[in-house]
Scaffold this motif. Structure first.
Motif, PDB file in Angstrom:
ATOM      1  N   ASP A  38      10.478  -3.443  -5.393  1.00 23.04           N
ATOM      2  CA  ASP A  38       9.674  -4.653  -5.228  1.00 23.04           C
ATOM      3  C   ASP A  38       8.350  -4.484  -5.964  1.00 23.04           C
ATOM      4  O   ASP A  38       7.691  -3.445  -5.855  1.00 23.04           O
ATOM      5  N   ILE A  39       7.960  -5.534  -6.692  1.00 22.95           N
ATOM      6  CA  ILE A  39       6.716  -5.508  -7.463  1.00 22.95           C
ATOM      7  C   ILE A  39       5.935  -6.778  -7.170  1.00 22.95           C
ATOM      8  O   ILE A  39       6.500  -7.869  -7.055  1.00 22.95           O
ATOM      9  N   ARG A  40       4.639  -6.623  -7.039  1.00 17.85           N
ATOM     10  CA  ARG A  40       3.762  -7.782  -6.928  1.00 17.85           C
ATOM     11  C   ARG A  40       2.499  -7.500  -7.727  1.00 17.85           C
ATOM     12  O   ARG A  40       1.921  -6.412  -7.624  1.00 17.85           O
ATOM     13  N   HIS A  41       2.077  -8.469  -8.518  1.00 14.77           N
ATOM     14  CA  HIS A  41       0.906  -8.292  -9.363  1.00 14.77           C
ATOM     15  C   HIS A  41      -0.345  -8.799  -8.649  1.00 14.77           C
ATOM     16  O   HIS A  41      -0.339  -9.878  -8.048  1.00 14.77           O
ATOM     17  N   MET A  42      -1.389  -8.018  -8.749  1.00 16.23           N
ATOM     18  CA  MET A  42      -2.674  -8.348  -8.129  1.00 16.23           C
ATOM     19  C   MET A  42      -3.694  -8.606  -9.226  1.00 16.23           C
ATOM     20  O   MET A  42      -3.766  -7.872 -10.213  1.00 16.23           O
ATOM     21  N   VAL A  43      -4.487  -9.659  -9.071  1.00 19.78           N
ATOM     22  CA  VAL A  43      -5.507 -10.002 -10.051  1.00 19.78           C
ATOM     23  C   VAL A  43      -6.742  -9.127  -9.810  1.00 19.78           C
ATOM     24  O   VAL A  43      -7.256  -9.096  -8.689  1.00 19.78           O
ATOM     25  N   PRO A  44      -7.220  -8.396 -10.817  1.00 20.32           N
ATOM     26  CA  PRO A  44      -8.455  -7.622 -10.639  1.00 20.32           C
ATOM     27  C   PRO A  44      -9.613  -8.518 -10.218  1.00 20.32           C
ATOM     28  O   PRO A  44      -9.633  -9.720 -10.528  1.00 20.32           O
ATOM     29  N   ASP A  45     -10.588  -7.927  -9.539  1.00 22.58           N
ATOM     30  CA  ASP A  45     -11.694  -8.719  -9.012  1.00 22.58           C
ATOM     31  C   ASP A  45     -12.659  -9.132 -10.126  1.00 22.58           C
ATOM     32  O   ASP A  45     -12.522  -8.752 -11.293  1.00 22.58           O
ATOM     33  N   GLY A  46     -13.657  -9.920  -9.745  1.00 22.18           N
ATOM     34  CA  GLY A  46     -14.605 -10.456 -10.717  1.00 22.18           C
ATOM     35  C   GLY A  46     -15.391  -9.389 -11.441  1.00 22.18           C
ATOM     36  O   GLY A  46     -15.740  -9.560 -12.614  1.00 22.18           O
ATOM     37  N   LEU A  47     -15.701  -8.298 -10.765  1.00 21.77           N
ATOM     38  CA  LEU A  47     -16.419  -7.201 -11.418  1.00 21.77           C
ATOM     39  C   LEU A  47     -15.603  -6.632 -12.560  1.00 21.77           C
ATOM     40  O   LEU A  47     -16.127  -6.379 -13.651  1.00 21.77           O
ATOM     41  N   ALA A  48     -14.317  -6.425 -12.325  1.00 21.90           N
ATOM     42  CA  ALA A  48     -13.448  -5.843 -13.350  1.00 21.90           C
ATOM     43  C   ALA A  48     -13.347  -6.763 -14.564  1.00 21.90           C
ATOM     44  O   ALA A  48     -13.409  -6.295 -15.711  1.00 21.90           O
ATOM     45  N   VAL A  49     -13.191  -8.067 -14.324  1.00 20.46           N
ATOM     46  CA  VAL A  49     -13.028  -9.007 -15.434  1.00 20.46           C
ATOM     47  C   VAL A  49     -14.358  -9.260 -16.135  1.00 20.46           C
ATOM     48  O   VAL A  49     -14.439  -9.261 -17.370  1.00 20.46           O
ATOM     49  N   GLY A  50     -15.414  -9.434 -15.365  1.00 22.31           N
ATOM     50  CA  GLY A  50     -16.714  -9.752 -15.953  1.00 22.31           C
ATOM     51  C   GLY A  50     -17.298  -8.634 -16.778  1.00 22.31           C
ATOM     52  O   GLY A  50     -18.046  -8.875 -17.735  1.00 22.31           O
ATOM     53  N   ALA A  51     -16.973  -7.385 -16.419  1.00 19.74           N
ATOM     54  CA  ALA A  51     -17.547  -6.220 -17.126  1.00 19.74           C
ATOM     55  C   ALA A  51     -16.525  -5.527 -18.012  1.00 19.74           C
ATOM     56  O   ALA A  51     -16.730  -4.381 -18.403  1.00 19.74           O
ATOM     57  N   MET A  52     -15.444  -6.212 -18.381  1.00 19.53           N
ATOM     58  CA  MET A  52     -14.376  -5.516 -19.089  1.00 19.53           C
ATOM     59  C   MET A  52     -14.749  -5.125 -20.512  1.00 19.53           C
ATOM     60  O   MET A  52     -14.054  -4.326 -21.134  1.00 19.53           O
ATOM     61  N   GLU A  82       3.039  11.216 -12.905  1.00 19.58           N
ATOM     62  CA  GLU A  82       4.367  10.633 -13.005  1.00 19.58           C
ATOM     63  C   GLU A  82       4.445   9.318 -12.235  1.00 19.58           C
ATOM     64  O   GLU A  82       3.612   9.030 -11.375  1.00 19.58           O
ATOM     65  N   SER A  83       5.453   8.516 -12.555  1.00 19.72           N
ATOM     66  CA  SER A  83       5.677   7.278 -11.825  1.00 19.72           C
ATOM     67  C   SER A  83       5.866   7.585 -10.342  1.00 19.72           C
ATOM     68  O   SER A  83       6.587   8.509  -9.972  1.00 19.72           O
ATOM     69  N   GLY A  84       5.184   6.826  -9.483  1.00 15.80           N
ATOM     70  CA  GLY A  84       5.250   7.063  -8.049  1.00 15.80           C
ATOM     71  C   GLY A  84       4.140   7.938  -7.528  1.00 15.80           C
ATOM     72  O   GLY A  84       4.059   8.188  -6.314  1.00 15.80           O
ATOM     73  N   ALA A  85       3.261   8.414  -8.428  1.00 14.38           N
ATOM     74  CA  ALA A  85       2.155   9.266  -7.984  1.00 14.38           C
ATOM     75  C   ALA A  85       1.104   8.474  -7.222  1.00 14.38           C
ATOM     76  O   ALA A  85       0.272   9.055  -6.525  1.00 14.38           O
ATOM     77  N   GLY A  86       1.131   7.152  -7.357  1.00 14.34           N
ATOM     78  CA  GLY A  86       0.185   6.318  -6.624  1.00 14.34           C
ATOM     79  C   GLY A  86      -1.066   5.956  -7.401  1.00 14.34           C
ATOM     80  O   GLY A  86      -2.077   5.587  -6.800  1.00 14.34           O
ATOM     81  N   LYS A  87      -1.012   6.023  -8.732  1.00 18.05           N
ATOM     82  CA  LYS A  87      -2.196   5.756  -9.548  1.00 18.05           C
ATOM     83  C   LYS A  87      -2.724   4.335  -9.342  1.00 18.05           C
ATOM     84  O   LYS A  87      -3.929   4.137  -9.169  1.00 18.05           O
ATOM     85  N   SER A  88      -1.826   3.366  -9.381  1.00 20.50           N
ATOM     86  CA  SER A  88      -2.256   1.971  -9.249  1.00 20.50           C
ATOM     87  C   SER A  88      -2.816   1.700  -7.859  1.00 20.50           C
ATOM     88  O   SER A  88      -3.864   1.058  -7.710  1.00 20.50           O
ATOM     89  N   THR A  89      -2.132   2.190  -6.844  1.00 22.21           N
ATOM     90  CA  THR A  89      -2.600   1.969  -5.470  1.00 22.21           C
ATOM     91  C   THR A  89      -3.948   2.626  -5.246  1.00 22.21           C
ATOM     92  O   THR A  89      -4.856   2.032  -4.645  1.00 22.21           O
ATOM     93  N   LEU A  90      -4.110   3.857  -5.742  1.00 22.50           N
ATOM     94  CA  LEU A  90      -5.376   4.560  -5.549  1.00 22.50           C
ATOM     95  C   LEU A  90      -6.508   3.843  -6.278  1.00 22.50           C
ATOM     96  O   LEU A  90      -7.619   3.711  -5.742  1.00 22.50           O
ATOM     97  N   ALA A  91      -6.250   3.357  -7.491  1.00 23.70           N
ATOM     98  CA  ALA A  91      -7.280   2.604  -8.207  1.00 23.70           C
ATOM     99  C   ALA A  91      -7.666   1.347  -7.436  1.00 23.70           C
ATOM    100  O   ALA A  91      -8.843   0.982  -7.369  1.00 23.70           O
ATOM    101  N   THR A  92      -6.678   0.701  -6.827  1.00 22.08           N
ATOM    102  CA  THR A  92      -6.942  -0.505  -6.042  1.00 22.08           C
ATOM    103  C   THR A  92      -7.776  -0.184  -4.804  1.00 22.08           C
ATOM    104  O   THR A  92      -8.720  -0.917  -4.459  1.00 22.08           O
ATOM    105  N   LEU A  93      -7.449   0.902  -4.126  1.00 19.14           N
ATOM    106  CA  LEU A  93      -8.201   1.294  -2.938  1.00 19.14           C
ATOM    107  C   LEU A  93      -9.643   1.658  -3.290  1.00 19.14           C
ATOM    108  O   LEU A  93     -10.579   1.339  -2.551  1.00 19.14           O
ATOM    109  N   LEU A  94      -9.829   2.336  -4.428  1.00 18.50           N
ATOM    110  CA  LEU A  94     -11.185   2.691  -4.851  1.00 18.50           C
ATOM    111  C   LEU A  94     -11.965   1.432  -5.236  1.00 18.50           C
ATOM    112  O   LEU A  94     -13.165   1.331  -4.948  1.00 18.50           O
ATOM    113  N   ALA A  95     -11.304   0.465  -5.873  1.00 23.30           N
ATOM    114  CA  ALA A  95     -11.976  -0.790  -6.213  1.00 23.30           C
ATOM    115  C   ALA A  95     -12.444  -1.517  -4.953  1.00 23.30           C
ATOM    116  O   ALA A  95     -13.501  -2.155  -4.943  1.00 23.30           O
TER     117      ALA A  95
END
Length: 284
Positions: free
Chosen positions: A189-203, A118-131
């Protein structure tokens, strides 16, 4: 449209038109390392709700190939959010090449971890921390499952961080590029973060799903297995096109649930969640 920008994110191409320059300039800056599509799959339009609203109290109506008539307009200050929402809407309502799961996804050694909840479960934050720990970020809005192969295709759009997740991501990846802070949106509050080079280069490199995870933030750390029948029901609710794909959607989701184990984790903070994920990963 007066101002236009095109971008390819994974296998999906978008053409975004706007009555204003500002959202297009922001998209062009944040997506500057992404390729352009040969032929866009979807068109997005950011339109003024009334002709005079281009100049007086600018108000954006999201339009395009697919629309939601009841969607509320957004102020021009949230034009980047409007563009991202519009791109997601086109894929959610029009995508048929892949089974779409509202999930974040990361990859390691060719194997993918899917996280949905569900929204608020922390999916985006957890994916960012794992990245930040070396995983490849594949997406935080949609996981694209290929009906023929069962592989996950990346959709590494801008990472939409909300509220406390913004500070957590900035602490984990201080060198990352961020969009403007969008305060007071319908989701806080929302702020967009650009995925790193690995994410873009291997997409363009798909991955084999090996673990389904249902995270829940704000509780004592606990890990529990999820039965296949429960995972199936949860994923039908997390898919935007399961019904529209008919038999192909059913077959794709059934194969995913039968071949990929599912776990649920409760976690009190990001560090605990990362530790739980790493512990589960070692058991695969």
């Amino acid at each position: 449209m007066r101002h236009v920008f095109s971008v390819r994110i994974g296998p999906i191409g978008f053409r975004v038109g706007s009555d204003w320059r500002e959202p297009i300039d922001q998209l062009r800056e944040l997506y500057r390392y992404y390729p352009s599509p040969n032929l866009p799959d979807f068109t997005v339009r950011l339109e003024a709700t009334r002709p005079w609203r281009r100049l007086v109290r600018p108000s954006i109506r999201i339009a395009g190939d697919y629309t939601l008539p009841e969607a509320a307009p957004l102020p021009l200050a949230q034009g980047l959010l409007a563009a991202e929402m519009a791109m997601n809407l086109q894929l959610a309502l029009g995508g048929r090449r892949h089974l779409l799961l509202h999930a974040s996804c990361v990859e390691r050694d060719g194997r993918a971890l899917l996280m949905t909840g569900e929204s608020g479960a922390g999916k985006s934050t957890l994916a960012t921390l794992l990245a930040a720990k070396g995983w490849r970020f594949m997406g935080d809005e949609f996981a694209l499952i290929d009906p023929e192969t069962g592989l996950v295709h990346a959709f590494p759009r801008l990472i939409s961080l909300k509220n406390a997740g913004i500070a957590a991501a900035m602490a984990a990846q201080p060198d990352a590029r961020f969009g403007p802070l969008l305060a007071g949106t319908p989701k806080g509050d929302i702020r967009h973060m650009v995925p790193d080079g690995l994410a873009v280069g291997a997409m363009d490199e798909p991955a084999r799903p090996v673990l389904l995870l249902f995270p829940r933030y704000g509780h004592a750390a606990e890990t529990l297995p999820v039965r296949g029948s429960e995972a199936f029901v949860r994923l039908t609710q997390a898919s935007t096109n399961y019904v529209a794909m008919g038999e192909a959607g059913f077959a794709t989701l059934t194969r995913l649930v039968r071949t990929v184990p599912a776990q649920a984790i409760d976690y009190p903070d990001g560090a605990a969640a990362v530790a739980q994920v790493e512990a589960l990963w070692r058991t695969l």
